[in-house]
Design a protein around this motif. Structure first.
Motif, PDB file in Angstrom:
ATOM      1  N   LYS A   7       0.837  -1.209   0.000  1.00  0.00           N
ATOM      2  CA  LYS A   7       0.000   0.000   0.000  1.00  0.00           C
ATOM      3  C   LYS A   7       0.867   1.252   0.000  1.00  0.00           C
ATOM      4  O   LYS A   7       0.600   2.217  -0.754  1.00  0.00           O
ATOM      5  CB  LYS A   7      -0.916  -0.016   1.224  1.00  0.00           C
ATOM      6  CG  LYS A   7      -1.807   1.203   1.357  1.00  0.00           C
ATOM      7  CD  LYS A   7      -2.817   1.283   0.212  1.00  0.00           C
ATOM      8  CE  LYS A   7      -3.929   2.301   0.501  1.00  0.00           C
ATOM      9  NZ  LYS A   7      -3.424   3.655   0.751  1.00  0.00           N
ATOM     10  N   GLN A  21       2.468   1.745  -3.400  1.00  0.00           N
ATOM     11  CA  GLN A  21       1.482   2.231  -4.361  1.00  0.00           C
ATOM     12  C   GLN A  21       1.202   3.715  -4.155  1.00  0.00           C
ATOM     13  O   GLN A  21       1.110   4.489  -5.118  1.00  0.00           O
ATOM     14  CB  GLN A  21       0.190   1.426  -4.236  1.00  0.00           C
ATOM     15  CG  GLN A  21      -0.876   1.822  -5.258  1.00  0.00           C
ATOM     16  CD  GLN A  21      -2.158   1.016  -5.090  1.00  0.00           C
ATOM     17  OE1 GLN A  21      -2.457   0.542  -4.001  1.00  0.00           O
ATOM     18  NE2 GLN A  21      -2.916   0.872  -6.168  1.00  0.00           N
ATOM     19  N   ASP A  45       4.160   5.721  -5.515  1.00  0.00           N
ATOM     20  CA  ASP A  45       4.174   5.754  -6.974  1.00  0.00           C
ATOM     21  C   ASP A  45       3.078   6.665  -7.522  1.00  0.00           C
ATOM     22  O   ASP A  45       3.283   7.385  -8.518  1.00  0.00           O
ATOM     23  CB  ASP A  45       4.005   4.338  -7.530  1.00  0.00           C
ATOM     24  CG  ASP A  45       5.205   3.450  -7.218  1.00  0.00           C
ATOM     25  OD1 ASP A  45       6.275   4.004  -6.883  1.00  0.00           O
ATOM     26  OD2 ASP A  45       5.066   2.215  -7.317  1.00  0.00           O
ATOM     27  N   ASN A  46       1.897   6.648  -6.888  1.00  0.00           N
ATOM     28  CA  ASN A  46       0.814   7.535  -7.330  1.00  0.00           C
ATOM     29  C   ASN A  46       1.184   8.993  -7.129  1.00  0.00           C
ATOM     30  O   ASN A  46       0.892   9.848  -7.978  1.00  0.00           O
ATOM     31  CB  ASN A  46      -0.476   7.214  -6.567  1.00  0.00           C
ATOM     32  CG  ASN A  46      -1.062   5.860  -6.953  1.00  0.00           C
ATOM     33  OD1 ASN A  46      -0.762   5.327  -8.028  1.00  0.00           O
ATOM     34  ND2 ASN A  46      -1.896   5.312  -6.090  1.00  0.00           N
TER      35      ASN A  46
END
Length: 416
Positions: free
Chosen positions: A400, A403, A406-407
């Motif tokens: 999580k 992610q 990266d977002n």
């Protein structure tokens, strides 16, 4: 001769360096695995207490933690090559020193020094592989390296048990010293340098600041916790299994050696799967597919030993299933944690190994205490079960956070 020289020069990084690193790593593993079938003989040879048998592994792990704080930052400043080559030489000399041990204390001291090889291999050698190759290739190359190196826990006990039928256990360490010398020569002639030397002084303040920055990174903290917990069932088994199977189970050293084959064979099989058949080993979907193998193995440890407490084969089966699951994702976990930030990778790797090895050394002692003081295999395997469920929780948080990072990076790129 010129053609041979050009061939060696062209392939030194892609072929000969990994081979030399594998031999060094393989020999370091053998220094534990080959002597495990005879560790009870070592203890008796020195008239020591059998409770000290697992200390041969825990002190080796402690040695692997001792120099992490130094080697990572040092290799960031003076280069990977001189540090790793020095480590191979220290390991070789420590193996030679074991030949002259006259007490259990001296033997354990030599094991501690041999354990420093973990510092050099994991903090410098593996980082060099990661820096020299791209992400997917590095993960697959590490899977290949791990597959080959983990042959040591399979053939090590078999070879050790066979050799001890007609020779003294100290001869084994003489053989290891020769192998270490060959690995040292291989690294000397083939290891590349992957960083540029800087004029930055090696100061205590700079080192402390680097470590502080690493441990402030939440992705790193989650990743290193996941890796540490993943190690506990395997390392506690390596340390205590000679007592379970030989001292209490009545197996001969040769029978003990064969019982380790499915455990470490499962890790090798998993790494072969990653290297040959998995297109993207860093994919969260693939990572989650490995978890059922781990949990099934850990549940088998408890359920099997509760239903049939006198059948120790349940311990072998459960540990093997768990080992397969861990082998599928470990190279990826290492890569994700190592590149969790932009700090010097020697320091990041050192931080990772300090946490992992200190956790393993402490948990080996806890596992030993549970086995000897709380009734045998069930309390011992409960430690592995608890660790396994905590791995699942930490892994979910790790993926999580990666992610989210990266977002955020993608949004920043779009806005710029």
């Amino acid at each position: 001769m010129p053609q041979l020289f050009r061939f060696f020069t062209r392939h030194s990084t892609t072929l000969f360096f990994p081979m030399a690193l594998i031999l060094y790593d393989f020999t370091a593993y053998l220094s534990t695995d080959m002597i495990q079938p005879g560790i009870i003989h070592v203890v008796r040879d020195f008239n020591a207490n059998v409770n000290l048998a697992p200390a041969s592994v825990s002190l080796y792990m402690a040695g692997g933690m001792a120099l992490q704080w130094l080697l990572g930052p040092l290799s960031d400043r003076i280069g990977r090559r001189p540090v790793l080559i020095t480590g191979a030489l220290i390991f070789t000399l420590a193996c030679f020193a074991t030949l002259f041990a006259t007490s259990m204390e001296q033997y354990l001291l030599a094991r501690f020094i041999q354990g420093t090889s973990i510092c050099f291999i994991a903090t410098v050698g593996y980082v060099t592989v990661q820096e020299a190759f791209g992400q997917t290739k590095a993960i697959k190359l590490m899977a290949i390296i791990t597959s080959i190196v983990l042959i040591a826990p399979i053939i090590g006990p078999l070879v050790g048990a066979a050799l001890m039928q007609f020779t003294h256990w100290k001869v084994l360490f003489g053989m290891l010293a020769v192998m270490g010398l060959i690995a040292w020569l291989g690294l000397l002639f083939s290891m590349p340098e992957t960083i540029k030397k800087t004029d930055q002084p090696f100061s205590a303040t700079a080192v402390v600041n680097d470590f502080k920055n690493v441990f402030r990174n939440r992705i790193f903290l989650t990743g290193v916790t996941t890796i540490s917990l993943s190690y506990i069932p395997m390392m506690s088994w390596v340390a205590v299994s000679p007592v379970i199977l030989i001292d209490d189970g009545g197996l001969t050293p040769s029978e003990f050696a064969w019982m380790q084959v499915p455990v470490f064979g499962a890790v090798i099989l998993a790494n072969i799967v990653v290297a040959k058949f998995v297109k993207d080993p860093s994919s969260p979907a693939f990572i989650w597919r490995a978890i059922p193998f781990q949990l099934t193995g850990l549940i088998t440890l408890i359920a099997g030993n509760l239903l049939m407490p006198h059948v120790w084969l349940w311990s072998i089966l459960g540990t093997s299933l768990y080992a397969f699951g861990v082998g599928l994702i470990f190279p990826t976990l290492f890569r994700l944690t190592l590149f969790s930030n932009d700090l010097p990778k020697g320091t990041v790797s050192a931080s990772l190994n300090i946490v992992v090895l200190s956790t393993c050394a402490a948990c080996i002692e806890v596992a030993r205490w549970l086995y000897f003081n709380l009734g045998g295999r069930i309390p011992f395997h409960l430690l592995a079960l608890i660790s396994g469920f905590l791995v699942v929780w930490c892994l979910a948080k790790l993926l999580k956070r990666i992610q989210d990072r990266d977002n955020m990076l993608a949004v920043n790129i779009e806005n710029s």
